[in-house]
Design a protein around this motif. Structure first.
Motif, short mmCIF file in Angstrom:
data_model
loop_
_atom_site.label_atom_id
_atom_site.label_comp_id
_atom_site.label_asym_id
_atom_site.label_seq_id
_atom_site.Cartn_x
_atom_site.Cartn_y
_atom_site.Cartn_z
N UNK A 1 0.84 -1.19 0.00
CA UNK A 1 0.00 0.00 0.00
C UNK A 1 0.88 1.25 0.00
N UNK A 2 0.49 2.25 -0.75
CA UNK A 2 1.26 3.50 -0.79
C UNK A 2 1.12 4.28 0.51
N UNK A 3 0.09 3.98 1.28
CA UNK A 3 -0.10 4.57 2.60
C UNK A 3 -1.12 3.71 3.36
N UNK A 4 -1.26 3.92 4.67
CA UNK A 4 -2.12 3.03 5.47
C UNK A 4 -3.60 3.39 5.48
N UNK A 5 -4.02 4.37 4.68
CA UNK A 5 -5.42 4.79 4.73
C UNK A 5 -6.26 4.00 3.72
N UNK A 6 -7.24 3.27 4.25
CA UNK A 6 -8.16 2.47 3.44
C UNK A 6 -9.55 3.06 3.57
N UNK A 7 -10.24 3.21 2.45
CA UNK A 7 -11.64 3.64 2.51
C UNK A 7 -12.49 2.39 2.66
N UNK A 8 -13.28 2.36 3.74
CA UNK A 8 -14.01 1.14 4.06
C UNK A 8 -15.27 0.98 3.24
N UNK A 9 -15.84 -0.19 3.34
CA UNK A 9 -17.02 -0.59 2.58
C UNK A 9 -18.18 0.37 2.80
N UNK A 10 -18.71 0.92 1.69
CA UNK A 10 -19.81 1.89 1.79
C UNK A 10 -20.25 2.27 0.39
N UNK A 11 -21.20 3.17 0.33
CA UNK A 11 -21.61 3.70 -0.97
C UNK A 11 -20.49 4.45 -1.67
N UNK A 12 -19.48 4.87 -0.91
CA UNK A 12 -18.33 5.56 -1.49
C UNK A 12 -17.51 4.66 -2.40
N UNK A 13 -17.65 3.36 -2.23
CA UNK A 13 -16.82 2.40 -2.98
C UNK A 13 -17.68 1.49 -3.87
N UNK A 14 -18.84 2.00 -4.29
CA UNK A 14 -19.78 1.15 -5.01
C UNK A 14 -19.83 1.45 -6.51
#
Length: 325
Positions: free
Chosen positions: A13-26
């Motif tokens: 990973x280029x950094x440790x920030x992951x966007x979690x499961x949600x409408x943001x990733x749909x």
């Protein structure tokens, strides 16, 4: 931000920030915007077996024609699953950050079925959004926990991509249970799941939804159990989730033992620019405190390494409140 590079579930990973499961990733378009905003990885919106069942059983038009009903139900089910699979496949083709699938099932056989199809679609890893609401008062806690563990073992034995498990915080022995998860083949744990919460409208006497978003105050149970569990069970990777709304809590999570941090609510509240804000805070904090890379930060203040580990054990307010009249 070269110093922010890290690993999670064996992924770079280029950094440790992951966007979690949600409408943001749909959607692929949304995932692209998250990548452009700096996200190190995304967890695609969960595929809920329960939602698929609701959609298929809602097809009542053909109820007088069993064959047609079966056909339409199966079509609706496959359409729901295939849309998730195509999302993963397209995201893998068009994005460079890791794409993590997420499933939430209610029947044993579907966990393996969905997991294999997500792997075939190209997911880099899989998150199990696993929870059983204990409504049967005759069931003992170890019986329920065994269902979790058997499900994890079945999924891990049937796919080759790494599996993480998103936990609630209501286990009697969280470190002990996490160790059992490791024995079943999981490579990571996400702490903690934010479940749907209900409220009561006392004027109209009806149930209503409570706030769906997390708050910074939700973070402190995560901090405690990350610190304790990551130091007692260091065989897995840890991801902190719930209540991380700024760079300060992100740094705290890393110091407590998180390999990655997951954000969602704060993006809904503040927009995509908050991703850059959090990453810049981590980067500047590391520079200020002479940390050259993320692995040096991870676990620096966990239960084992803390100068005051008893602070993580304290559960009562006796000492604090005794001095407040």
């Amino acid at each position: 931000m070269e110093k922010l590079k890290t690993k999670y579930l064996g992924l770079d990973l280029k950094n440790p920030l992951i966007v979690s499961s949600s409408g943001l990733t749909f959607s692929v378009e949304k995932i692209k915007r998250l990548e452009e905003s700096g996200a190190g990885a995304v967890v695609v919106k969960s595929l809920f077996e329960e939602q698929i069942n609701i959609e298929t059983t809602a097809i009542n038009y053909y109820s007088d024609y069993p064959e047609a009903y079966d056909y339409m139900s199966e079509y609706a089910r496959d359409n729901s699953i295939n849309s998730h699979l195509e999302l993963i496949a397209r995201a893998k083709r068009e994005c460079s950050i890791p794409i993590i699938g997420s499933i939430a099932c209610i029947t044993g056989r579907e966990w393996v079925t969905f997991a294999k199809r997500f792997e075939d679609a190209g997911a880099d890893a899989l998150k199990l959004n696993l929870f059983i609401l204990p409504l049967d008062i005759t069931k003992k806690s170890d019986e329920i926990e065994e269902v979790y563990l058997e499900t994890i073992a079945q999924v891990c034995s049937h796919i080759s991509i790494p599996v993480s498990v998103k936990l609630g915080q209501n286990f009697t022995n969280i470190p002990g249970f996490v160790k059992e998860i490791y024995y079943r083949g999981a490579k990571g744990v996400v702490m903690f799941n934010k479940f749907y919460e209900t409220d009561i409208d006392i004027q109209n006497l009806k149930q209503v939804n409570y706030d769906i978003f997390s708050h910074p105050s939700d973070f402190h149970p995560v901090l405690r159990w990350l610190s304790i569990t990551s130091s007692l069970v260091n065989d897995l990777d840890y991801s902190a989730s719930t209540g991380i709304h700024d760079g300060t809590n992100a740094v705290k999570a890393l110091l407590a033992g998180a390999d990655t941090i997951q954000v969602c609510s704060v993006i809904y509240k503040k927009g995509l620019s908050v991703i850059k804000d959090i990453l810049e805070f981590i980067d500047s904090w590391m520079t200020e405190h002479n940390f050259t890379d993320i692995p040096d930060v991870i676990g620096k203040m966990n239960y084992t390494n803390s100068p005051n580990p008893l602070a993580y054990e304290r559960t009562q307010f006796m000492k604090y409140y005794s001095s407040h009249e």
